[in-house]
Scaffold this active site. Structure first.
Site, PDB file in Angstrom:
ATOM      1  CE1 TYR A  62      -5.904   3.557  10.692  1.00  0.00           C
ATOM      2  CE2 TYR A  62      -5.272   4.034   8.367  1.00  0.00           C
ATOM      3  CZ  TYR A  62      -5.218   3.207   9.781  1.00  0.00           C
ATOM      4  OH  TYR A  62      -4.373   2.524   9.785  1.00  0.00           O
ATOM      5  CE1 TYR A 113      -1.425   3.842   9.009  1.00  0.00           C
ATOM      6  CE2 TYR A 113      -0.232   2.828   7.297  1.00  0.00           C
ATOM      7  CZ  TYR A 113      -1.433   2.794   8.043  1.00  0.00           C
ATOM      8  OH  TYR A 113      -2.276   1.961   8.447  1.00  0.00           O
ATOM      9  CG  HIS A 155      -2.267  -0.872   1.020  1.00  0.00           C
ATOM     10  ND1 HIS A 155      -3.235  -0.887   2.205  1.00  0.00           N
ATOM     11  CD2 HIS A 155      -2.416  -1.583   0.137  1.00  0.00           C
ATOM     12  CE1 HIS A 155      -4.052  -1.640   1.738  1.00  0.00           C
ATOM     13  NE2 HIS A 155      -3.663  -2.140   0.347  1.00  0.00           N
ATOM     14  CE  LYS A 159       3.889   3.083  13.392  1.00  0.00           C
ATOM     15  NZ  LYS A 159       3.777   2.497  11.738  1.00  0.00           N
ATOM     16  N   PRO A 161      -4.616   0.049  18.324  1.00  0.00           N
ATOM     17  CG  PRO A 161      -6.403  -1.211  17.700  1.00  0.00           C
ATOM     18  CD  PRO A 161      -5.916  -0.495  18.832  1.00  0.00           C
TER      19      PRO A 161
HETATM   20  C1  LIG Z   1      -7.399  -8.304  19.489  1.00  0.00           C
HETATM   21  C2  LIG Z   1      -6.205  -7.390  19.219  1.00  0.00           C
HETATM   22  C3  LIG Z   1      -6.193  -7.122  17.787  1.00  0.00           C
HETATM   23  C4  LIG Z   1      -4.919  -6.263  17.424  1.00  0.00           C
HETATM   24  N1  LIG Z   1      -4.890  -5.717  16.158  1.00  0.00           N
HETATM   25  C5  LIG Z   1      -4.031  -5.303  15.698  1.00  0.00           C
HETATM   26  C6  LIG Z   1      -3.761  -4.442  14.410  1.00  0.00           C
HETATM   27  O1  LIG Z   1      -4.691  -4.453  13.701  1.00  0.00           O
HETATM   28  N2  LIG Z   1      -2.683  -3.879  14.234  1.00  0.00           N
HETATM   29  C7  LIG Z   1      -1.502  -4.037  14.763  1.00  0.00           C
HETATM   30  O2  LIG Z   1      -0.173  -3.622  14.512  1.00  0.00           O
HETATM   31  N3  LIG Z   1      -1.196  -4.859  16.042  1.00  0.00           N
HETATM   32  C8  LIG Z   1      -2.568  -5.194  16.372  1.00  0.00           C
HETATM   33  N4  LIG Z   1      -2.595  -5.969  17.652  1.00  0.00           N
HETATM   34  C9  LIG Z   1      -1.383  -6.218  18.469  1.00  0.00           C
HETATM   35  C10 LIG Z   1      -0.368  -7.098  17.731  1.00  0.00           C
HETATM   36  O3  LIG Z   1      -1.253  -8.268  17.741  1.00  0.00           O
HETATM   37  C11 LIG Z   1       0.677  -7.316  18.907  1.00  0.00           C
HETATM   38  O4  LIG Z   1       1.349  -6.376  18.940  1.00  0.00           O
HETATM   39  C12 LIG Z   1       1.528  -8.728  18.570  1.00  0.00           C
HETATM   40  O5  LIG Z   1       0.672  -9.844  18.678  1.00  0.00           O
HETATM   41  C13 LIG Z   1       2.593  -8.680  19.584  1.00  0.00           C
HETATM   42  O6  LIG Z   1       3.378 -10.077  19.395  1.00  0.00           O
HETATM   43  P1  LIG Z   1       3.958 -10.441  20.676  1.00  0.00           P
HETATM   44  O7  LIG Z   1       4.548 -11.711  20.079  1.00  0.00           O
HETATM   45  O8  LIG Z   1       4.858  -9.584  21.306  1.00  0.00           O
HETATM   46  O9  LIG Z   1       2.871 -11.106  21.631  1.00  0.00           O
HETATM   47  P2  LIG Z   1       1.552 -11.952  21.537  1.00  0.00           P
HETATM   48  O10 LIG Z   1       1.004 -12.150  20.068  1.00  0.00           O
HETATM   49  O11 LIG Z   1       0.667 -11.696  22.605  1.00  0.00           O
HETATM   50  O12 LIG Z   1       2.551 -13.550  21.996  1.00  0.00           O
HETATM   51  C14 LIG Z   1       2.547 -13.739  23.209  1.00  0.00           C
HETATM   52  C15 LIG Z   1       2.623 -15.411  23.307  1.00  0.00           C
HETATM   53  O13 LIG Z   1       3.074 -15.676  24.537  1.00  0.00           O
HETATM   54  C16 LIG Z   1       2.155 -16.566  25.212  1.00  0.00           C
HETATM   55  N5  LIG Z   1       2.159 -16.692  26.686  1.00  0.00           N
HETATM   56  C17 LIG Z   1       1.708 -15.831  27.389  1.00  0.00           C
HETATM   57  N6  LIG Z   1       1.843 -16.097  28.657  1.00  0.00           N
HETATM   58  C18 LIG Z   1       2.915 -17.047  28.717  1.00  0.00           C
HETATM   59  C19 LIG Z   1       3.323 -17.698  29.578  1.00  0.00           C
HETATM   60  N7  LIG Z   1       3.383 -17.572  30.975  1.00  0.00           N
HETATM   61  N8  LIG Z   1       4.365 -18.802  29.312  1.00  0.00           N
HETATM   62  C20 LIG Z   1       4.402 -19.208  28.054  1.00  0.00           C
HETATM   63  N9  LIG Z   1       3.904 -18.485  26.937  1.00  0.00           N
HETATM   64  C21 LIG Z   1       2.861 -17.416  27.386  1.00  0.00           C
HETATM   65  C22 LIG Z   1       0.947 -16.439  24.485  1.00  0.00           C
HETATM   66  O14 LIG Z   1      -0.101 -17.395  24.247  1.00  0.00           O
HETATM   67  C23 LIG Z   1       1.098 -15.740  22.879  1.00  0.00           C
HETATM   68  O15 LIG Z   1       1.031 -16.795  21.984  1.00  0.00           O
HETATM   69  C24 LIG Z   1      -3.840  -6.463  18.199  1.00  0.00           C
HETATM   70  C25 LIG Z   1      -3.725  -7.168  19.400  1.00  0.00           C
HETATM   71  C26 LIG Z   1      -4.846  -7.602  19.951  1.00  0.00           C
HETATM   72  C27 LIG Z   1      -4.866  -8.467  21.308  1.00  0.00           C
END
Ligand SMILES: Cc1cc2nc3c(=O)[nH]c(=O)nc-3n(C[C@H](O)[C@H](O)[C@H](O)COP(=O)(O)OP(=O)(O)OC[C@H]3O[C@@H](n4cnc5c(N)ncnc54)[C@H](O)[C@@H]3O)c2cc1C
Length: 389
Positions: free
Chosen positions: A200, A384, A72, A296, A292
């Site tokens: 948006y 962005y 995009h 980011k 969101p």
């Molecule tokens: C509903 C929702 C919608 C979103 N939409 C957007 C969006 O549109 N755009 C955007 O940029 N971001 C979005 N985000 C944010 C984005 O998804 C997150 O920033 C991203 O998933 C971060 O990745 P991560 O690996 O740091 O954490 P997570 O994806 O949360 O992964 C963490 C992992 O650790 C595991 N875990 C937790 N506790 C433990 C433990 N004690 N022991 C072992 N494993 C554990 C969990 O099961 C999970 O699989 C959204 C988030 C949510 C919740």
């Protein structure tokens, strides 16, 4: 069991770090609380900054992304029935890439599996020990048995509700938080996107976002009350409300269909400092959350992984700890800027329950300024597509 880097959390942050380190001959074990299928069922982010795309390439997992994603080079901002476009390419020379978090997580799991990478699912009672010493270890239960992993470093990639952040004592940890008085109700539908780019939309009835995953998979959001539940919203009501919040031309061409996922995400800004304690490093949602609105969340997770990966490489390959010593400082410097952009874009486009007439006029003036001012558009575009690492 022994490994070099024990990674808590098998979401995108943990898997990306594991795969990058594997390619450099550094051994990791990933501990995940859920199953692979559960992790892949979470519908989340979809817009990747170029920095994230480069990391996927460095990790050797970009083949499907390069084939199936699309670029995009701009986005549409709408306010009631008016709209304007901000070109990313014109202002920054770069694009963003549309590729779902689910897909890139699947690619990372496949790559870890193909390389015989160790990912342990269904772990419980994870405890991170002795990270202030040179000999940290992690204990956990799996299949009813306690296990122990000795390691050089622990990467806390376990999201907002994980244990890693809580391991840092309160006397050391400082948390900054803003909870917004609304959420986003999102649906996924197997329908063609209403527009080729994201829309948006700020309207008198609240915010809406028209987004997509591919040519026949659309993701739409509307600002909703925190007391709403997805069950309160039939598909029909959702589509009607969305149509009222986007410009009429888009509303008329919107193709509706049954939702295949419907959920509500509360909006929050959150940062914890520091992101390193001894040999424990926090990455991604474990350390920070953004609303969101500026796409980011996942991208800030990627920049943490960039800094930690390079810090660990410097440690193992050059016996130099500068990169890991400065991890928290480097990661936070970029995180706070992404927090600022996400917060200001949320303020720009949402209706707050307590907005005064004056606040509304200020919001409209802010949007008009962005519409009419090249410099403001350039700043928006730079943020962005992602600030440099
Ligand atoms: C509903 C929702 C919608 C979103 N939409 C957007 C969006 O549109 N755009 C955007 O940029 N971001 C979005 N985000 C944010 C984005 O998804 C997150 O920033 C991203 O998933 C971060 O990745 P991560 O690996 O740091 O954490 P997570 O994806 O949360 O992964 C963490 C992992 O650790 C595991 N875990 C937790 N506790 C433990 C433990 N004690 N022991 C072992 N494993 C554990 C969990 O099961 C999970 O699989 C959204 C988030 C949510 C919740």
């Amino acid at each position: 069991m022994r490994t070099q880097v024990c990674i808590i959390g098998g979401g995108p942050s943990g898997l990306l770090l594991s795969q990058l380190l594997h390619r450099k001959g550094i051994d990791t074990v990933v501990l995940e609380r859920k199953t692979r299928d559960y992790v892949l069922s979470r519908i989340r982010a979809g817009i990747l900054e170029v920095g994230f795309v480069d990391l996927m390439r460095a990790a050797g997992v970009s083949e499907r992304m390069d084939r199936e994603s699309f670029a995009h080079d701009g986005t549409v901002i709408a306010c009631n029935d008016e709209q304007f476009r901000i070109s990313f390419r014109e202002h920054t020379g770069t694009d963003v890439v549309v590729y779902g978090q689910t897909e890139l997580t699947r690619d990372l799991y496949d790559a870890r599996e193909a390389a015989d990478g160790k990912v342990i699912f269904n772990v419980e009672n994870v405890v991170i020990n002795e990270v202030e010493t040179d000999a940290p270890y992690v204990t956990f239960d799996v299949h009813g048995k306690q296990e122990r992993i000795d390691c050089d470093f622990v990467a806390g990639c376990d999201g907002f509700h994980g244990v890693s952040r809580q391991t840092i004592p309160l006397s050391v940890r400082r948390e900054y938080e803003k909870v917004y008085p609304f959420g986003w109700l999102g649906i996924l539908s197997e329908t063609p996107p209403v527009h080729e780019e994201l829309i948006y939309s700020c309207s008198d009835r609240g915010f809406a976002l028209c987004s997509m995953r591919n040519a026949n998979l659309s993701r739409y959001y509307i600002q909703c009350s925190l007391s709403d539940s997805p069950d309160d919203w039939s598909d029909e009501n959702f589509w009607e409300e969305l149509k009222r919040r986007i410009p009429s031309a888009a509303a008329e061409s919107l193709v509706t269909g049954p939702s295949i996922e419907k959920s509500i995400a509360p909006l929050r800004s959150f940062v914890t400092e520091p992101m390193r304690w001894g040999r424990l490093f926090l990455c991604g949602d474990a350390a920070h959350i953004v609303p969101p609105t500026g796409a980011k969340g996942l991208n800030t997770a990627a920049s943490d992984i960039h800094y930690l990966y390079h810090g660990l490489l410097q440690f193992y390959e050059e016996k130099d700890s500068e990169g890991i010593d400065r991890y928290s400082e480097k990661a936070l410097a970029r995180i706070w800027k992404a927090e600022r952009f996400s917060w200001s874009t949320t303020n720009l486009l949402h209706r707050y329950p307590d907005m005064s007439e004056f606040d509304l006029k200020m919001q409209l003036a802010d949007i008009a300024f962005l519409r009419d001012n090249e410099a403001a558009q350039k700043v928006f575009a730079q943020n962005y597509v992602g600030l440099p690492y």
